[in-house]
Scaffold this active site. Sequence first.
Site, PDB file in Angstrom:
ATOM      1  N   GLY A  16      51.657  60.186  73.348  1.00  0.00           N
ATOM      2  CA  GLY A  16      51.400  60.221  72.257  1.00  0.00           C
ATOM      3  C   GLY A  16      51.374  58.856  71.758  1.00  0.00           C
ATOM      4  O   GLY A  16      51.034  58.007  70.651  1.00  0.00           O
ATOM      5  N   GLY A  22      53.117  55.801  68.236  1.00  0.00           N
ATOM      6  CA  GLY A  22      52.024  54.957  69.288  1.00  0.00           C
ATOM      7  C   GLY A  22      51.430  53.939  69.915  1.00  0.00           C
ATOM      8  O   GLY A  22      52.783  53.328  70.004  1.00  0.00           O
ATOM      9  N   TYR A 143      59.017  73.290  63.430  1.00  0.00           N
ATOM     10  CA  TYR A 143      58.899  72.739  64.683  1.00  0.00           C
ATOM     11  C   TYR A 143      60.576  71.940  63.951  1.00  0.00           C
ATOM     12  O   TYR A 143      60.596  71.191  65.219  1.00  0.00           O
ATOM     13  CB  TYR A 143      58.031  71.869  63.187  1.00  0.00           C
ATOM     14  CG  TYR A 143      57.822  69.547  63.354  1.00  0.00           C
ATOM     15  CD1 TYR A 143      57.569  70.159  64.793  1.00  0.00           C
ATOM     16  CD2 TYR A 143      58.609  68.782  62.667  1.00  0.00           C
ATOM     17  CE1 TYR A 143      57.251  68.267  65.315  1.00  0.00           C
ATOM     18  CE2 TYR A 143      58.767  68.037  63.138  1.00  0.00           C
ATOM     19  CZ  TYR A 143      57.896  67.250  64.469  1.00  0.00           C
ATOM     20  OH  TYR A 143      57.899  65.942  64.449  1.00  0.00           O
ATOM     21  N   LYS A 147      62.329  71.062  68.100  1.00  0.00           N
ATOM     22  CA  LYS A 147      62.650  70.103  68.391  1.00  0.00           C
ATOM     23  C   LYS A 147      63.983  69.694  68.746  1.00  0.00           C
ATOM     24  O   LYS A 147      64.186  69.135  69.441  1.00  0.00           O
ATOM     25  CB  LYS A 147      62.113  68.830  67.816  1.00  0.00           C
ATOM     26  CG  LYS A 147      60.350  67.989  67.591  1.00  0.00           C
ATOM     27  CD  LYS A 147      60.196  67.689  68.365  1.00  0.00           C
ATOM     28  CE  LYS A 147      59.100  66.734  68.177  1.00  0.00           C
ATOM     29  NZ  LYS A 147      58.906  65.524  69.471  1.00  0.00           N
ATOM     30  N   HIS A 186      51.377  62.863  55.369  1.00  0.00           N
ATOM     31  CA  HIS A 186      52.867  63.235  54.790  1.00  0.00           C
ATOM     32  C   HIS A 186      52.234  62.358  52.930  1.00  0.00           C
ATOM     33  O   HIS A 186      51.210  62.067  52.785  1.00  0.00           O
ATOM     34  CB  HIS A 186      53.662  62.045  55.166  1.00  0.00           C
ATOM     35  CG  HIS A 186      53.977  62.755  56.656  1.00  0.00           C
ATOM     36  ND1 HIS A 186      54.494  63.781  56.527  1.00  0.00           N
ATOM     37  CD2 HIS A 186      53.410  62.894  58.378  1.00  0.00           C
ATOM     38  CE1 HIS A 186      54.995  64.848  57.649  1.00  0.00           C
ATOM     39  NE2 HIS A 186      54.083  64.036  58.171  1.00  0.00           N
ATOM     40  N   TRP A 209      52.291  66.797  44.319  1.00  0.00           N
ATOM     41  CA  TRP A 209      52.980  67.936  44.507  1.00  0.00           C
ATOM     42  C   TRP A 209      54.029  68.007  43.954  1.00  0.00           C
ATOM     43  O   TRP A 209      54.905  67.294  44.121  1.00  0.00           O
ATOM     44  CB  TRP A 209      52.498  68.814  46.400  1.00  0.00           C
ATOM     45  CG  TRP A 209      51.324  68.871  46.700  1.00  0.00           C
ATOM     46  CD1 TRP A 209      49.537  68.330  46.056  1.00  0.00           C
ATOM     47  CD2 TRP A 209      51.388  69.740  47.533  1.00  0.00           C
ATOM     48  NE1 TRP A 209      48.940  69.451  47.257  1.00  0.00           N
ATOM     49  CE2 TRP A 209      49.806  70.102  47.623  1.00  0.00           C
ATOM     50  CE3 TRP A 209      52.117  70.302  48.770  1.00  0.00           C
ATOM     51  CZ2 TRP A 209      49.240  71.000  48.823  1.00  0.00           C
ATOM     52  CZ3 TRP A 209      51.267  70.817  49.937  1.00  0.00           C
ATOM     53  CH2 TRP A 209      50.461  71.478  49.730  1.00  0.00           C
TER      54      TRP A 209
END
Length: 322
Positions: A16, A22, A143, A147, A186, A209
Amino acid sequence: MSESQFWGDKTVMVTGGSGFLGSHLVESLESRSSGVETFVPRSAEYDLREKSDIQRAFEDSDADVVIHLAATVGGIGANRENPGRYFYDNAIMGIELMEQARQFDVEKFTILGTICSYPEMTDIPFSEDDLYDGYPEETNAPYGIAKKALLTQSQAYRKQYGFNSIYLMPVNLYGPQDDFDLETSHVIPAIIRKCVEAREHGEDSITAWGTGEPTREFLYVKDAADGILTATERYNQSDPVNLGSGTEISIRELVELIADLTNFEGDINWDTSKPDGQPRRRLDVSRAKQRFDWEAQTAFRDGLKRTIDWYEENRKQIVIPD
């Protein structure tokens, strides 16, 4: 051992490494040590969901250290649309990468987890000791659980094989070079883009939202990169560690602050048909300070201003779908 001595002339694989976090981490790493060599396995050449591609990445790099940042991830909308993909991609990629790192005798493996692994109703502030006290918030669960499986793997591999891996959980990141695509971004980059475009087009409102009531904590991306590198240099245990700023802001306050910083003077409409996600997020960040003497340095308003400035200066050069 100083930080520069730790890196020496090591080869560091950064999965990444061409992404948002990254790219900042690789830049920070190369500024810490002139002798370090970075290897970034690009997805066009190495599919890290495939065992053979992972093996080839280790053969090609001869990596001494791995920092695993690669993830398939997005905002609330993307998480709702892709639960199966987000579970499979993140689980298979991390599990096989750590197994191959062990077989290739990698000396240090740094795993980036997620605070999406925390239970939905976790006491504030989130303590690492609370990680297994309940089920994650539904939209983030596939997700987050994928992880969290890597934490169990890290602890099991240390116990059975003496494999040196660490597990870090950063809070929501933001900063220059973030993802401003409204389908996958995001909240911070999404609201920055909406405010800037509404201001430019003379629109009198934007839509955000949810209810605006949930709270979140945010960490400036350059601070996150510094925290990951500092932990890699100094920390050698499998206990999970939060990386955050330790501050909390409601989504409503956040949107109003971004509107102010972008000079958008219109109304903010709240689409309450959209999910709020987890009610509150704020981390206990004391373990990072105690274990490897790290804490965030960037004030939130300053980080937001730098992010907005970067977007305003670069948005015509970056490809963002309409």
